[in-house]
Design an enzyme around this catalytic site. Sequence first.
Site, PDB file in Angstrom:
ATOM      1  N   ASP A   1      42.127  45.830  40.772  1.00 41.11           N
ATOM      2  CA  ASP A   1      40.708  46.115  40.564  1.00 41.11           C
ATOM      3  C   ASP A   1      40.458  47.306  39.652  1.00 41.11           C
ATOM      4  OD1 ASP A   1      41.662  47.902  42.475  1.00 41.11           O
ATOM      5  OD2 ASP A   1      40.192  47.372  44.008  1.00 41.11           O
TER       6      ASP A   1
ATOM      7  N   GLN B   1      44.069  46.093  45.200  1.00 36.14           N
ATOM      8  CA  GLN B   1      45.477  46.371  44.972  1.00 36.14           C
ATOM      9  C   GLN B   1      46.260  46.497  46.274  1.00 36.14           C
ATOM     10  OE1 GLN B   1      44.325  49.600  41.778  1.00 36.14           O
ATOM     11  NE2 GLN B   1      46.504  49.167  41.595  1.00 36.14           N
TER      12      GLN B   1
END
Length: 479
Positions: free
Chosen positions: A239, A81
């Site tokens: 994720d 991220q």
Amino acid sequence: MSAAEGPLVVGVDTSTQSTKALVVDAATGRIVASGQAPHTVSSGAGRESDPRQWWEALCEALHQCGDAAHEAAAVSIGGQQHGLVTLDERGEPVRPALLWNDVRSAPQARRLIEELGGPKAWAERTGSVPGASFTVTKWAWLAEHEPEAVRATKAVRLPHDYLTERLTGQGTTDRGDASGTGWWAAGTESYDQETLAHVGLDPALLPRVVRPGEVAGTVRGSHELPFSKGTLVAPGTGDNAAASLGLGLRPGTPVLSLGTSGTVYAVSRRRPADPTGTVAGFADAHGDWLPLACTLNCTLAVDRVAALLGLDREAVEPVTGVTLLPYLDGERTPNLPNASGLLHGLRHDTTGGQVLQAAYDGAVHSLLGALDLVLDEDADRSAPLLLIGGGARGAAWQQTVRRLSGRAVQVPEAKELVALGAAAQAAGVLTGEDPAAVARRWNTAAGPVLDAVERDEETLARIAGVLSDAAPLLERGTD
């Protein structure tokens, strides 16, 4: 390879250190092929990677999967991220991507919070109070330090967006990853025009936010991957949202993830807004919310301490009075971006194994402190903690989490949950199912349950006391 019962799908996890690809039977969840390739991350003050390495690693990982990847009907990308990817008019990186754990934008984070109404206003608007990990602060840092790079930028992407666009030729993202930027408004589920205007970012440079279950595109004809032209591409996500899908989480089930970073999170029906900034109010990938707290220092930091001591990572001994705060890369929870590691209570009789156990204790302490804030009133606080990530199978990690939490711990047998979650999302665009329901059908969360032990209140209090007393030193840093 035995015949698959259903169509094959591909799930990808492009993380900080490597890219992994799984080819999965959508009917059963059986992994029929896998591949992995590394990337490099810069050291020093910043944490940067060349996005082209992610693509090369994806190509290598998929080629390792062989013919199974060519037979896949859909693919989805789960990715690290927050990373800021800046592209020029040809779609090439303007500069290396600024990664989530690059904390150079801490001054910009503080300034943006103050300039746009304070922590409460940020939490209400975006769901989170931005720290140095958030993309908006990285863009502000880039504008201040490298204005020529900003002028050359014609598209802004997150890591998973970059790879999805290389597959489809279209700029897309999803609500889960977009919610970690700081420029996506949680209330309206759209880009926040005030924030974008304030940081000088043209919304035309941003990708379209694809809805959960929507097809982001198809694999275009000219590519280097072993996919058939027309293979469906799912939205992808960040994720943690992908791992949530991979576990098939229902609301209120707590997760503690032990990786390069540590996270605690749970799916919630309620949109979170924590003005303290401890809990990030992320969206999940299928219409709910994913309140999450994250630390920068977890398995990598503890392994570094073990290496400095010349010990195996499992060579711990019971602690007697020594405290180690392993904030080797600064820290996000607590919010101490300038901090470094701190060791207190060292005596002549202190052993290396005790110091190593203290590193484990310090890493877990911050995560457990945020757990109660992550869980809402509907959560079952007696339910076992789902322990996932690279450290989850380590005995020292398991015992530390049990001792400091006082809760039972369940360790799912399924590995590569981010890639499995992406595969479940890919299966969902084929079948129309909720990806979390797909993962539950695959039984990905099954695994042994370790009984609860008495909570170690003495150690928790000692760490909290050292952290409080050392706060001015940790905030000042070493520079």
